[in-house]
Motif scaffolding. Structure first.
Motif, PDB file in Angstrom:
ATOM      1  N   CYS A 217      -2.403  -3.027  -2.531  1.00 19.68           N
ATOM      2  CA  CYS A 217      -1.288  -2.079  -2.423  1.00 19.68           C
ATOM      3  C   CYS A 217      -1.695  -0.701  -2.921  1.00 19.68           C
ATOM      4  CB  CYS A 217      -0.085  -2.595  -3.200  1.00 19.68           C
ATOM      5  SG  CYS A 217       0.669  -4.073  -2.485  1.00 19.68           S
ATOM      6  N   ALA A 218      -2.388  -0.652  -4.040  1.00 22.91           N
ATOM      7  CA  ALA A 218      -2.819   0.635  -4.594  1.00 22.91           C
ATOM      8  C   ALA A 218      -3.791   1.337  -3.652  1.00 22.91           C
ATOM      9  CB  ALA A 218      -3.460   0.425  -5.969  1.00 22.91           C
ATOM     10  N   ARG A 219      -4.739   0.601  -3.080  1.00 21.58           N
ATOM     11  CA  ARG A 219      -5.699   1.221  -2.148  1.00 21.58           C
ATOM     12  C   ARG A 219      -5.004   1.739  -0.895  1.00 21.58           C
ATOM     13  NH1 ARG A 219      -8.895  -3.253  -3.704  1.00 21.58           N
ATOM     14  NH2 ARG A 219      -8.517  -4.306  -1.727  1.00 21.58           N
ATOM     15  N   ILE A 220      -4.037   0.999  -0.400  1.00 22.19           N
ATOM     16  CA  ILE A 220      -3.288   1.433   0.791  1.00 22.19           C
ATOM     17  C   ILE A 220      -2.498   2.701   0.479  1.00 22.19           C
ATOM     18  CG2 ILE A 220      -1.348   0.832   2.306  1.00 22.19           C
ATOM     19  CD1 ILE A 220      -2.429  -2.141   2.036  1.00 22.19           C
ATOM     20  N   LEU A 221      -1.787   2.688  -0.643  1.00 23.82           N
ATOM     21  CA  LEU A 221      -0.934   3.823  -0.995  1.00 23.82           C
ATOM     22  C   LEU A 221      -1.714   5.091  -1.337  1.00 23.82           C
ATOM     23  CD1 LEU A 221       1.782   1.976  -3.078  1.00 23.82           C
ATOM     24  CD2 LEU A 221       2.129   3.145  -0.894  1.00 23.82           C
ATOM     25  N   THR A 222      -2.972   4.949  -1.703  1.00 21.59           N
ATOM     26  CA  THR A 222      -3.779   6.120  -2.064  1.00 21.59           C
ATOM     27  C   THR A 222      -4.887   6.394  -1.060  1.00 21.59           C
ATOM     28  OG1 THR A 222      -5.179   4.781  -3.526  1.00 21.59           O
ATOM     29  CG2 THR A 222      -3.279   5.895  -4.532  1.00 21.59           C
ATOM     30  N   ALA A 223      -4.759   5.842   0.130  1.00 25.64           N
ATOM     31  CA  ALA A 223      -5.744   6.095   1.186  1.00 25.64           C
ATOM     32  C   ALA A 223      -5.843   7.597   1.449  1.00 25.64           C
ATOM     33  CB  ALA A 223      -5.356   5.355   2.463  1.00 25.64           C
TER      34      ALA A 223
ATOM     35  N   ASP B 168       4.228  -1.635 -12.237  1.00 30.18           N
ATOM     36  CA  ASP B 168       3.952  -0.229 -12.541  1.00 30.18           C
ATOM     37  C   ASP B 168       3.816   0.579 -11.248  1.00 30.18           C
ATOM     38  OD1 ASP B 168       3.120   1.925 -14.515  1.00 30.18           O
ATOM     39  OD2 ASP B 168       1.280   1.801 -13.311  1.00 30.18           O
ATOM     40  N   LEU B 169       3.067   0.039 -10.292  1.00 29.96           N
ATOM     41  CA  LEU B 169       2.871   0.713  -9.004  1.00 29.96           C
ATOM     42  C   LEU B 169       4.188   0.857  -8.259  1.00 29.96           C
ATOM     43  CD1 LEU B 169       0.764   1.856  -6.968  1.00 29.96           C
ATOM     44  CD2 LEU B 169       0.632  -0.463  -6.028  1.00 29.96           C
ATOM     45  N   LEU B 170       4.996  -0.195  -8.231  1.00 32.14           N
ATOM     46  CA  LEU B 170       6.295  -0.148  -7.559  1.00 32.14           C
ATOM     47  C   LEU B 170       7.179   0.940  -8.159  1.00 32.14           C
ATOM     48  CD1 LEU B 170       8.560  -1.279  -5.687  1.00 32.14           C
ATOM     49  CD2 LEU B 170       9.074  -2.909  -7.514  1.00 32.14           C
TER      50      LEU B 170
ATOM     51  N   ARG C  46      -0.654  11.313  -4.667  1.00 34.65           N
ATOM     52  CA  ARG C  46      -0.509   9.893  -4.962  1.00 34.65           C
ATOM     53  C   ARG C  46      -1.588   9.385  -5.916  1.00 34.65           C
ATOM     54  NH1 ARG C  46       1.307   6.585   0.310  1.00 34.65           N
ATOM     55  NH2 ARG C  46       2.750   8.082   1.213  1.00 34.65           N
ATOM     56  N   THR C  47      -2.820   9.870  -5.749  1.00 35.06           N
ATOM     57  CA  THR C  47      -3.900   9.379  -6.606  1.00 35.06           C
ATOM     58  C   THR C  47      -3.632   9.684  -8.074  1.00 35.06           C
ATOM     59  OG1 THR C  47      -5.148  11.386  -6.086  1.00 35.06           O
ATOM     60  CG2 THR C  47      -5.738   9.386  -4.875  1.00 35.06           C
ATOM     61  N   VAL C  48      -2.873  10.726  -8.342  1.00 33.86           N
ATOM     62  CA  VAL C  48      -2.497  11.056  -9.718  1.00 33.86           C
ATOM     63  C   VAL C  48      -1.244  10.269 -10.107  1.00 33.86           C
ATOM     64  CG1 VAL C  48      -1.672  12.906 -11.244  1.00 33.86           C
ATOM     65  CG2 VAL C  48      -3.505  13.361  -9.591  1.00 33.86           C
ATOM     66  N   ALA C  49      -0.195  10.383  -9.302  1.00 31.95           N
ATOM     67  CA  ALA C  49       1.102   9.792  -9.642  1.00 31.95           C
ATOM     68  C   ALA C  49       1.051   8.270  -9.752  1.00 31.95           C
ATOM     69  CB  ALA C  49       2.144  10.191  -8.608  1.00 31.95           C
ATOM     70  N   LEU C  50       0.286   7.614  -8.889  1.00 30.57           N
ATOM     71  CA  LEU C  50       0.284   6.155  -8.845  1.00 30.57           C
ATOM     72  C   LEU C  50      -0.812   5.518  -9.690  1.00 30.57           C
ATOM     73  CD1 LEU C  50       0.982   5.646  -5.025  1.00 30.57           C
ATOM     74  CD2 LEU C  50       2.617   5.955  -6.889  1.00 30.57           C
ATOM     75  N   SER C  51      -1.641   6.337 -10.301  1.00 34.32           N
ATOM     76  CA  SER C  51      -2.744   5.824 -11.114  1.00 34.32           C
ATOM     77  C   SER C  51      -2.225   5.056 -12.330  1.00 34.32           C
ATOM     78  CB  SER C  51      -3.625   6.980 -11.582  1.00 34.32           C
ATOM     79  OG  SER C  51      -4.555   6.526 -12.543  1.00 34.32           O
TER      80      SER C  51
END
Length: 191
Positions: A63-69, A103-105, A124-129
């Motif tokens: 999920c994290a990799r998809i959201l930060t593609a 946390d990601l959700l 996203r790479t900052v916000a979702l980290s």
């Protein structure tokens, strides 16, 4: 597996986040993860033991990799992506991810809510980290937050067997005590 997600999974074969071209394909890719969580099978579960209705660290990492593609890194999280994350949350009866998905959700939903309200959000790479505190970038008050977006979040959270304390805390902070009556049956005051 939904028809659209099945088509994406068939087309992707090995399924890599580099195949994400926009927020719509990111939402479809998240649906593939959701389907893997539900069935224990599919491209995101290949090469490992995965039980149905279970969410593990690898699922959270997908999920994290998809959201930060790369293709979506500088775009706000879409409602379709956030809804699919809620579906993954609902599908996972068992968790072995040490809270990474929760946390990601929370971060993805608040990222969507803030951006849909016209508020600035970091990439996203900052916000979702996992290293970034949600409090460091998320809105801290209701000023400027669209009530329709808050009602949508409330509808997603209402009646769910698994609640996300981080998300509930952030929404309560954003909304404030004065606005809570607009979002009935969502918040446990004893949070």
């Amino acid at each position: 597996m939904s028809a659209s997600a099945g088509i994406l999974a068939d087309r992707l074969g090995a399924f890599e986040p580099s195949d994400i071209s926009c927020r719509d394909t990111a939402a479809l890719a998240l649906a593939v993860v959701r389907d893997g969580v539900i069935t224990g099978e599919g491209p995101t579960t290949k090469g490992r033991v995965h039980f149905s209705r279970a969410l593990d660290a690898d699922d959270a990492a997908w999920c994290a990799r998809i959201l930060t593609a790369t293709a979506v890194e500088h775009q706000p999280v879409s409602r379709a992506e956030a809804e699919t994350l809620f579906e993954i949350n609902d599908a996972a009866a068992e968790r072995s991810d040490d809270g990474v998905f929760d946390d990601l959700l929370a971060k993805a939903v608040v990222h969507h809510a803030a951006s849909a309200s016209g508020l600035p959000v970091p990439p996203r790479t900052v916000a979702l980290s996992p290293e970034t505190s949600i409090e460091s970038w998320a809105p801290t008050q209701a000023v400027g937050v669209d009530i329709e977006v808050l009602q949508w979040i409330a509808s997603q959270m209402r009646g769910k067997r698994r609640s996300n304390r981080t998300l509930m805390r952030m929404v309560a902070t954003i909304v404030g005590a004065a606005t809570l009556p607009l979002l009935p049956n969502v918040f446990d005051i004893g949070m």
